[in-house]
Every structure is written in structure tokens, then in C-alpha cells.
Design a protein around this motif. Structure first.
Motif, short mmCIF file in Angstrom:
data_model
loop_
_atom_site.label_atom_id
_atom_site.label_comp_id
_atom_site.label_asym_id
_atom_site.label_seq_id
_atom_site.Cartn_x
_atom_site.Cartn_y
_atom_site.Cartn_z
N GLN A 142 -51.49 -15.50 53.90
CA GLN A 142 -50.52 -16.37 53.24
C GLN A 142 -49.09 -16.05 53.68
OE1 GLN A 142 -51.23 -19.08 51.06
NE2 GLN A 142 -49.11 -19.43 51.66
N LYS A 143 -48.81 -14.78 53.87
CA LYS A 143 -47.46 -14.41 54.32
C LYS A 143 -47.22 -14.86 55.76
CE LYS A 143 -44.03 -10.85 53.74
NZ LYS A 143 -43.72 -9.58 53.02
N ASP A 146 -46.50 -18.58 55.45
CA ASP A 146 -45.15 -18.83 54.93
C ASP A 146 -44.10 -18.57 56.00
OD1 ASP A 146 -46.22 -19.50 52.50
OD2 ASP A 146 -45.92 -17.51 51.61
N THR A 147 -44.29 -17.52 56.78
CA THR A 147 -43.34 -17.21 57.86
C THR A 147 -43.39 -18.29 58.94
OG1 THR A 147 -43.68 -14.84 57.47
CG2 THR A 147 -42.63 -15.48 59.54
N SER A 212 -47.72 -24.59 51.63
CA SER A 212 -46.49 -23.85 51.92
C SER A 212 -45.38 -24.79 52.37
CB SER A 212 -46.77 -22.79 52.99
OG SER A 212 -45.61 -22.06 53.30
#
Length: 542
Positions: A142-143, A146-147, A212
């Protein structure tokens, strides 16, 4: 350190490892608990993992971490798997006070902002096979998403070319897609330059990426275009089951967007695909809801959809009824503009004319279509009348009650004089319908005569008054014509007596109209100058 191989580990059926129980259990809480419950009879222990994150390759890295006393090199491509494996093996404590594997992976994750676009994509591509619950638990994927989306949002605010035409991005494109330099330079300057890159992601990660994007206020038009591009590209080599999952993912993602930002043509296209596949009922219902909200944008070809298998109707009438329900309820009828609802009214009348000749269409469905919209959606009921005429022409076996219910959908006051003349001679319609048409015309005539009895003095010219009088006389003549041509069945004495009474009242109204015309003419002659030629006055009747 003495090392012995006293534990056999089978990892997902992909590989078998002989390891030291003491070394691995010193880092893994899961193995410590497992070995503590085991009873050794002198033979080697055997451990079988069926769902180890990353499979045998990642287990080997975890084993190296243990044998190297808590030291390992973590790359973007292995971070997600190592992080998940660390949680799987419960590696929260390390021997001799060194950082445990969970701490090391989380520390590496803090440097994700320095990863290149290629690193992010490769990490997502290699780690997308993780189970959904594992993805949600560890948070690395998920990170990464998002990035990735943050990079896209940043480039959208500036220039795609400046942010993507970097050496590492170019190298990644060439290695992964085998594109030529010229092709890349051309695609680089388009707003959808990233569409092809994200095709490496599966449906689960694409859906997470869309969430996102929505949370980061990404442009909804661009998101919807990407979803349709993803669906078309993936369909080329997908199996039936995969196609269903792709469609359901696209529909669920579209529901999170502003429906006005989605191409209506593409919505109808994906609906037809969805109807041809065995997609879930929930997914189809959500898609129909979005389409129904914009029913005023549809064309007749859009809604002429064949019925599903097992239904003998020619067209899917139930689908159109669901569209109309969504349009009226979802759009809140009080807030639907007159232009929008009028367009839907014209569309529905054209649809009624297409489905009316279908011999298998039940009267209940035809009535449901005819009464689906409020009366305000139509300025004229002529088109609906002609559709009813076709329906009654084909369906000759209807009961009197069914015929009456069909005709009840007509607003006779909104029928043109020509339609009323046709209805008066139409034996397919019940006598009550022709009487109502005649009464509506009589009501119109009374209204005209009432206006004439109370003229708006000083506000209209003689020529305007003359035109109004001609219109009143024409209306009275039309009414007499309808009554004269109206044929009533001999057995219905009540209707015949009613018509005779109407004709007498019409005659009286004509006399009143003639008397009024004479009075108005005298008033005009008395007010006219003596030198004006009387023949030059406008005539009220000819």
C-alpha cells in the motif's frame, strides 16, 4: 558456532531446506513455539509451510538472515516479501540485541520516497501475488502504491515529460516493454503516459491504486480512461473467469468516481460486455445504476439491448425499467431539469414504438414502460398513442381490462387534433377512450370561448383578435367534425345519448360565439374614423 541440520523445512512444495533448529528458533517466535511443543524421538523434525510469503526464494533469504546473525541486504524487490515473511515467522526479537527483521524492513520502507519509478513498479509487480490479508497487514504494498500515485499526481501538476524522461525510467521501459526510443519519446509527452506501465499490476493492486488516486484527489476523467484502457488491454489474452474479475474490478472502481466524469459510450460498452459474461448480480446492478443516472444521454440504439437467455421478449424491457428507476430516484425527480426529463420522455416513446410490435411482450410490461415517467416528461402524447395503436394491432387477444389499462396511460388533453381524429375512427380503442378524447377537445373549446367572453381590452390589435376568433371557430368546427365522424356502437345507448347532448351544447356554443363576434364587430365600427373604408377592417370569420 556449531551448526547442525536437524530440521527439514518444506516451503509451499517448492523446495526443501535442512536447517539448524537452534539458529532459526533464536530469531523466529513461531518456530520457538512450534519446537517447544514437539516431542523429539531422536530423528530430525519436519516442518511444512503451505502459504509462506514469497515461497522458497524468500525463505532462503530469511534463513540467511538467521545464519548471518541478523544481517541481510534488503532491496525494493524483496522488501515486501521479507516484511511479510518476518510477520509470518514472528521475527520480533533477535539474538544478541541486533535489529530484528521486522525493524530492518520497516527502516528500509522509510526510504521509499527515494526509490525510482522503476523500483516502485518492479516491487509492486514482484509482490502482487501476496495474499490480500497479507497485503493489508504488512502495509508495504500500500505504501508503494501511495508513493507511485503521489508521483503521478505531482507529474500531472507539472509536465509528464520532465518527470518521466529520466535515464532510469527510460531504461525500465526499454527492459520491460521493449519499446523503441522514438516510441517512448512520443508517449512520454501524453497525459496517459503511465497507462501501459500499470498494466503489469493485477486486478487487486489496480483497485488499491484507484482508491489511492481517489483519496489523493486525482483527476477522475483520467482515472476512468485508465480503467477502460486496462480492461481492453487485459481482455486480449484473458480467460472467461479472468474477464469477469476484470469487469467487476472496473465497475467497482468506477463507482468511486464522479459519474459525470465517465464516458457514457464506454459505460454502455462495458455493460454489453458484462451482460455477455457471468458477472455478479451486484456488479451489474451498480453499473446499471450509474448508467441510469444519465439516461438523458442515451440514444435508442443504446437501450435496444436483446433480452437475456430464457426470456422470450425481443428486447430487455426490464433493463430499461431499471434505468428509468435509477434516473428518477437517484437523480431526485424534483431536481431533474425539464430538459433532461423531456429528452428521456422522447427516448422512451421511441423505445415504446420499437417494442410494441413484439408479440411476446406482455401488457403489464408495456404499461410499466408507458407509466414509468411522470406526465411532465411529455408535451404531446401523440407518439405514445401511435405506439399503443401498434401494440393493440399485434396483440388482438387482450382482455377488455388489459386494453383499458393500456389506454389509461394516455393524457387525452395532450393529444393533437389529428391524433384525436384518428382515435375517433380507431376501433381497436375502447369507446371510453374516444369519449375522453372528445371531452378533452370540448374542454379546450370552452377555454377558448371563455377567453373570448373576457377579452383583454386594449392589449391586442384587430388582426390579433381576428386570428383568435378564427382559431375559436376552427376549434368549434373540429369538434363538430369529430362528433360527426365518431361512430358509437349501437348497443351502447348511454354513450350515444351523451354524444347527442354534446352536439346540442356545441350548437349552442356556436350561437354564442357568433353573437359575440357581431358585438365585437359593432364596437370596432363605432370606434373607427369616418373616412376609413369599412372593407379595410379585419374579418373575424371567412
Amino acid at each position: 558456532m556449531d551448526v547442525c541440520c536437524d530440521v527439514e523445512v518444506d516451503v509451499n512444495g517448492e523446495g526443501i531446506f535442512m536447517v539448524d533448529k537452534k539458529v532459526l528458533s533464536s530469531f523466529s517466535g513461531r518456530l520457538r513455539q512450534l519446537f517447544g511443543k514437539s516431542v523429539s524421538n531422536g530423528s530430525n523434525l519436519k516442518v511444512i509451510f503451505h502459504d509462506f510469503p514469497g515461497g522458497a526464494e524468500i525463505f532462503e533469504l530469511v534463513a540467511r538472515f538467521c545464519y548471518n546473525n541478523g544481517s541481510i541486504e534488503i532491496s525494493p524487490t524483496t522488501l515486501s516479501f521479507l516484511h511479510s515473511a518476518a510477520y509470518f515467522m514472528e521475527m520480533r526479537k533477535s539474538a544478541s540485541g541486533t535489529e530484528n527483521l521486522i525493524e530492518q524492513t520497516e527502516k528500509s520502507l522509510e526510504e521509499i520516497s527515494y526509490w525510482t519509478w522503476a523500483d516502485l513498479l518492479l516491487a509492486l509487480k514482484q509482490n502482487q501475488e501476496l495474499a490480500v490479508d497479507m497485503i493489508n497487514t504488512c502495509g508495504v504494498v500500500q505504501k508503494c502504491l501511495d508513493t507511485l500515485v503521489g508521483r503521478l499526481a505531482l507529474t500531472a501538476e507539472t509536465s509528464p515529460c520532465l518527470s518521466t524522461c529520466s535515464p532510469e525510467s527510460f531504461g525500465f521501459r526499454i527492459s520491460c516493454d521493449s519499446r523503441s526510443t522514438e516510441s517512448f519519446k512520443t508517449s512520454c509527452c501524453r497525459s496517459n503516459w503511465w497507462f501501459e506501465d500499470l498494466l503489469v499490476l493485477n486486478q487487486n493492486l489496480v483497485q488499491l491504486a484507484i482508491k489511492s488516486m481517489v483519496s489523493q484527489k486525482f483527476d477522475h476523467v483520467t482515472i476512468s480512461r485508465f480503467l477502460f484502457h486496462y480492461q481492453k488491454s487485459k481482455f486480449i489474452s484473458a480467460q472467461i473467469d479472468d474477464k469477469c474479475r476484470i469487469i467487476e474490478m472496473v465497475v467497482n472502481s468506477l463507482c468511486s468516481l464522479d459519474h459525470l466524469s465517465i464516458s457514457y459510450k464506454n459505460l454502455m460498452g462495458i455493460l454489453r460486455i458484462s451482460l455477455s459474461l457471468n458477472t455478479s448480480k451486484c456488479s451489474r446492478s451498480r453499473l446499471e445504476g450509474i448508467i441510469g443516472l444519465r439516461m438523458d444521454e442515451a440514444t435508442l440504439d443504446n437501450i435496444l439491448i436483446p433480452s437475456p437467455q430464457g426470456v422470450n421478449y425481443l428486447y430487455d424491457v426490464n433493463l430499461v425499467l431499471r434505468f428509468l428507476k435509477s434516473f428518477l430516484s437517484g437523480g431526485r425527480l424534483s431536481k431533474v431539469s425539464n430538459d433532461r426529463i423531456t429528452r428521456v420522455g422522447h427516448l422512451l416513446d421511441s423505445y415504446l414504438a420499437e417494442v410494441a410490435p413484439d408479440p411476446c411482450l406482455r401488457s403489464s410490461k408495456f404499461i410499466a414502460l408507458a407509466t414509468a415517467l411522470p406526465d411532465s416528461s411529455r408535451d404531446s402524447y401523440d407518439e405514445m398513442y401511435h405506439a399503443m395503436d401498434m401494440y393493440l394491432e399485434v396483440h388482438t387477444d387482450l382482455t377488455e381490462e388489459e386494453t383499458f389499462n393500456i389506454c389509461s396511460a394516455l393524457n387525452y388533453e395532450k393529444l393533437s387534433p389529428e391524433a384525436c381524429v384518428h382515435l375517433s375512427k380507431n376501433i381497436k380503442f375502447p369507446s371510453s377512450s374516444t369519449v375522453q378524447a372528445l371531452l378533452s377537445q370540448q374542454t379546450k373549446l370552452k377555454s377558448l370561448l371563455l377567453d373570448a367572453n373576457y377579452p383583454n381590452s386594449g392589449s391586442s390589435s384587430p388582426s390579433t383578435t381576428t386570428g383568435a376568433k378564427n382559431q375559436k371557430e376552427e376549434s368549434s368546427q373540429q369538434l363538430v367534425l369529430y362528433a360527426g365522424k365518431f361512430r358509437v356502437m349501437t348497443e351502447n345507448n348511454n354513450i350515444k345519448a351523451h354524444l347527442q347532448g354534446m352536439q346540442c351544447r356545441v350548437t349552442e356554443l356556436e350561437k354564442v360565439c357568433q353573437k359575440m363576434q357581431n358585438q365585437v364587430a359593432k364596437m370596432l365600427r363605432s370606434k373607427s374614423p369616418s373616412h376609413m373604408n369599412p372593407k379595410s377592417l379585419p374579418r373575424f370569420c371567412s
